[in-house]
Write a protein that holds these residues in place. Structure first.
Motif, PDB file in Angstrom:
ATOM      1  N   PRO A  39       0.800  -1.229   0.000  1.00 49.95           N
ATOM      2  CA  PRO A  39       0.000   0.000   0.000  1.00 49.95           C
ATOM      3  C   PRO A  39       0.835   1.282   0.000  1.00 49.95           C
ATOM      4  O   PRO A  39       0.547   2.210  -0.753  1.00 49.95           O
ATOM      5  N   VAL A  40       1.889   1.312   0.794  1.00 51.16           N
ATOM      6  CA  VAL A  40       2.678   2.549   0.860  1.00 51.16           C
ATOM      7  C   VAL A  40       3.538   2.721  -0.408  1.00 51.16           C
ATOM      8  O   VAL A  40       3.856   3.850  -0.798  1.00 51.16           O
ATOM      9  N   ARG A  43       1.140   4.336  -2.761  1.00 54.76           N
ATOM     10  CA  ARG A  43       0.982   5.750  -2.405  1.00 54.76           C
ATOM     11  C   ARG A  43       2.203   6.563  -2.828  1.00 54.76           C
ATOM     12  O   ARG A  43       2.080   7.703  -3.279  1.00 54.76           O
ATOM     13  N   ASP A 141      -6.462  17.396  -0.658  1.00 50.62           N
ATOM     14  CA  ASP A 141      -6.670  17.585   0.774  1.00 50.62           C
ATOM     15  C   ASP A 141      -7.869  16.738   1.176  1.00 50.62           C
ATOM     16  O   ASP A 141      -8.993  16.966   0.722  1.00 50.62           O
ATOM     17  N   GLY A 173      -4.419  -0.473   2.109  1.00 50.22           N
ATOM     18  CA  GLY A 173      -3.744   0.291   3.140  1.00 50.22           C
ATOM     19  C   GLY A 173      -4.665   0.911   4.160  1.00 50.22           C
ATOM     20  O   GLY A 173      -5.815   0.504   4.341  1.00 50.22           O
ATOM     21  N   CYS A 175      -5.104   4.671   6.950  1.00 44.58           N
ATOM     22  CA  CYS A 175      -4.681   5.981   7.414  1.00 44.58           C
ATOM     23  C   CYS A 175      -3.982   5.806   8.758  1.00 44.58           C
ATOM     24  O   CYS A 175      -4.373   4.970   9.573  1.00 44.58           O
ATOM     25  N   HIS A 176      -2.947   6.624   8.952  1.00 41.52           N
ATOM     26  CA  HIS A 176      -2.139   6.568  10.167  1.00 41.52           C
ATOM     27  C   HIS A 176      -2.234   7.921  10.885  1.00 41.52           C
ATOM     28  O   HIS A 176      -1.955   8.959  10.270  1.00 41.52           O
ATOM     29  N   TRP A 186      -9.795   1.120   5.082  1.00 44.34           N
ATOM     30  CA  TRP A 186     -11.079   1.315   4.404  1.00 44.34           C
ATOM     31  C   TRP A 186     -11.915   0.034   4.384  1.00 44.34           C
ATOM     32  O   TRP A 186     -13.100   0.069   4.122  1.00 44.34           O
TER      33      TRP A 186
HETATM   34 FE1  DDH Z   1      -4.960   8.180  -0.986  1.00 47.58          FE
HETATM   35  N1  DDH Z   1      -4.803   8.699   1.002  1.00 47.58           N
HETATM   36  N2  DDH Z   1      -5.957   9.902  -1.370  1.00 47.58           N
HETATM   37  N3  DDH Z   1      -4.990   7.703  -2.948  1.00 47.58           N
HETATM   38  N4  DDH Z   1      -3.887   6.504  -0.561  1.00 47.58           N
HETATM   39  C1  DDH Z   1      -4.238   7.960   1.992  1.00 47.58           C
HETATM   40  C2  DDH Z   1      -3.722   6.688   1.885  1.00 47.58           C
HETATM   41  C3  DDH Z   1      -3.574   6.008   0.677  1.00 47.58           C
HETATM   42  C4  DDH Z   1      -6.302  10.864  -0.462  1.00 47.58           C
HETATM   43  C5  DDH Z   1      -5.870  10.926   0.859  1.00 47.58           C
HETATM   44  C6  DDH Z   1      -5.225   9.891   1.520  1.00 47.58           C
HETATM   45  C7  DDH Z   1      -5.586   8.433  -3.936  1.00 47.58           C
HETATM   46  C8  DDH Z   1      -6.439   9.532  -3.737  1.00 47.58           C
HETATM   47  C9  DDH Z   1      -6.583  10.207  -2.556  1.00 47.58           C
HETATM   48  C10 DDH Z   1      -3.534   5.545  -1.490  1.00 47.58           C
HETATM   49  C11 DDH Z   1      -3.631   5.658  -2.868  1.00 47.58           C
HETATM   50  C12 DDH Z   1      -4.297   6.682  -3.542  1.00 47.58           C
HETATM   51  C13 DDH Z   1      -4.290   8.702   3.211  1.00 47.58           C
HETATM   52  C14 DDH Z   1      -3.751   8.218   4.551  1.00 47.58           C
HETATM   53  C15 DDH Z   1      -4.900   9.896   2.923  1.00 47.58           C
HETATM   54  C16 DDH Z   1      -5.189  11.018   3.899  1.00 47.58           C
HETATM   55  C17 DDH Z   1      -2.242   8.431   4.647  1.00 47.58           C
HETATM   56  C18 DDH Z   1      -1.676   7.938   5.954  1.00 47.58           C
HETATM   57  O1  DDH Z   1      -2.140   8.399   7.008  1.00 47.58           O
HETATM   58  O2  DDH Z   1      -0.785   7.070   5.920  1.00 47.58           O
HETATM   59  C19 DDH Z   1      -7.200  11.818  -1.081  1.00 47.58           C
HETATM   60  C20 DDH Z   1      -7.770  13.037  -0.402  1.00 47.58           C
HETATM   61  C21 DDH Z   1      -7.395  11.390  -2.369  1.00 47.58           C
HETATM   62  C22 DDH Z   1      -8.311  11.997  -3.366  1.00 47.58           C
HETATM   63  O3  DDH Z   1      -8.788  13.159  -3.153  1.00 47.58           O
HETATM   64  C23 DDH Z   1      -8.788  11.404  -4.423  1.00 47.58           C
HETATM   65  C24 DDH Z   1      -5.215   7.914  -5.215  1.00 47.58           C
HETATM   66  C25 DDH Z   1      -5.654   8.517  -6.551  1.00 47.58           C
HETATM   67  C26 DDH Z   1      -4.412   6.814  -4.979  1.00 47.58           C
HETATM   68  C27 DDH Z   1      -3.727   5.918  -5.961  1.00 47.58           C
HETATM   69  O4  DDH Z   1      -2.848   5.211  -5.637  1.00 47.58           O
HETATM   70  C28 DDH Z   1      -4.130   5.885  -7.369  1.00 47.58           C
HETATM   71  C29 DDH Z   1      -3.026   4.381  -0.799  1.00 47.58           C
HETATM   72  C30 DDH Z   1      -2.582   3.080  -1.459  1.00 47.58           C
HETATM   73  C31 DDH Z   1      -3.053   4.670   0.559  1.00 47.58           C
HETATM   74  C32 DDH Z   1      -2.636   3.758   1.725  1.00 47.58           C
HETATM   75  C33 DDH Z   1      -1.217   4.056   2.136  1.00 47.58           C
HETATM   76  C34 DDH Z   1      -0.736   3.215   3.303  1.00 47.58           C
HETATM   77  O5  DDH Z   1       0.349   3.536   3.806  1.00 47.58           O
HETATM   78  O6  DDH Z   1      -1.393   2.265   3.704  1.00 47.58           O
END
Ligand code: DDH
Length: 289
Positions: A39-40, A43, A141, A173, A175-176, A186
């Motif tokens: 997951p990370v 990201r 955001d 993944g 949120c932390h 989720w």
């Molecule tokens: Fe996200 N994301 N994301 N995200 N994201 C977080 C975690 C992960 C938003 C906010 C957050 C995408 C779109 C959005 C992943 C992939 C993708 C977290 C938590 C937040 C906040 C972070 C933390 O605390 O560690 C928002 C807002 C949007 C939006 O507006 C659409 C997209 C497009 C992707 C993608 O990959 C295509 C993933 C994977 C994670 C989990 C990470 C982890 O460490 O676990």
């Protein structure tokens, strides 16, 4: 994390099938989060790419400026150092790979190895320097709604269908509180790439979480799963919701649209060498006899 400006053909000296396998071997770690760096890594690939501005043609994964301050210290990038540190030994092992290629390939490997679709990927990104860091505020955001999400993703050059497909990555993944301030996964299988972001979003009743942290939602029934305010926009906004319903009902349609949108994301603003081939990597499971 070096800043070496590679020569224009160094990308040819790397065996990307070997890099794929080595990244795949780095995914599992029982002591990290839910047991996977996948997951990370996804990201990291997304935040390295999602800074692109199609009007000025700045940002994007080419350059890999996410590894430098001030970009690495932008609030949205909190915690991504864990992913970069995990990948750093591969930059040493494959000295000719660019960071931009390494970070985006890590996202591809993670999606595929966690059960998602095949992502077409090309090498040839060229690293830039700290002077090329993008300004803060280019990534979404989580506290905001549909208007903000559209503004951010339209700037990259995406349409509503692509945005709705991309956010399905939130099947993965969690949120932390130490990173974004938000809390929780989720769904119940955060290390499997599924269409569960959409099914959970539609099928649960989401209520405000009662706590002192930032405003977010939890499912009323178990309280274990979460949605960001920006996630809820995909349920509330009638245009986004059409795709949410489609992807919840049809995982194949989600996989196909995600694969296209994610491949596009990783290529935003990249000037590929003309002879850079397209890769469709096999997963470890497909390669093993
Ligand atoms: Fe996200 N994301 N994301 N995200 N994201 C977080 C975690 C992960 C938003 C906010 C957050 C995408 C779109 C959005 C992943 C992939 C993708 C977290 C938590 C937040 C906040 C972070 C933390 O605390 O560690 C928002 C807002 C949007 C939006 O507006 C659409 C997209 C497009 C992707 C993608 O990959 C295509 C993933 C994977 C994670 C989990 C990470 C982890 O460490 O676990």
């Amino acid at each position: 994390e070096g800043s070496a400006q590679a020569s224009s053909s160094s990308w040819k000296k790397v065996n990307y099938n070997n890099v794929y396998k080595d990244i795949a071997d780095l995914l599992e770690d029982e002591n990290y989060d839910d047991g996977s760096y996948g997951p990370v890594f996804v990201r990291l690939a997304w935040h390295a790419s999602g800074t692109f501005d199609h009007k000025t043609r700045t940002g994007g994964s080419s350059g890999a400026t996410i590894r430098f301050e001030p970009e690495s210290a932008h609030g949205a990038n909190a915690g991504l150092d864990a992913a970069r540190q995990r990948l750093e030994p591969l930059k040493k092992k494959y000295s000719h790979i660019s960071y931009g290629d390494l970070y985006t390939l890590a996202g591809v490997v993670a999606v595929q190895e966690l059960g998602g679709p095949t992502i077409t990927w090309r090498p040839g990104r060229r690293d830039k320097t700290a002077a090329d860091c993008t300004p803060d505020g280019r990534l979404p955001d989580a506290a905001q709604g549909a208007d903000h999400v559209r503004e951010i993703f339209y700037r990259m050059g995406f349409n509503d269908q692509e945005i709705a497909a991309l956010v399905g990555a939130h099947a993965l993944g969690r949120c932390h509180t130490s990173r974004s301030g938000f809390d929780g996964p989720w769904n119940a299988s955060p290390t499997a790439f599924t269409n569960f972001f959409y099914t959970e979003l539609l099928n649960n009743t989401w209520v405000p979480k009662k706590w002192n942290g930032p405003f977010q939602y939890v499912d009323r029934e178990s309280g274990q799963f979460m949605m960001l305010p920006a996630d809820m926009a995909f349920k509330k906004d009638s245009k986004f919701r059409v795709y949410v319903e489609k992807y919840a009902a049809d995982q194949d349609a989600f996989f196909e649209d995600f694969a296209n949108a994610f491949a596009k994301l990783l290529e935003l603003g990249v000037d590929f060498p003309e002879d850079a081939p397209f890769y469709k990597f096999k997963t470890l499971e497909e390669v093993l006899p």
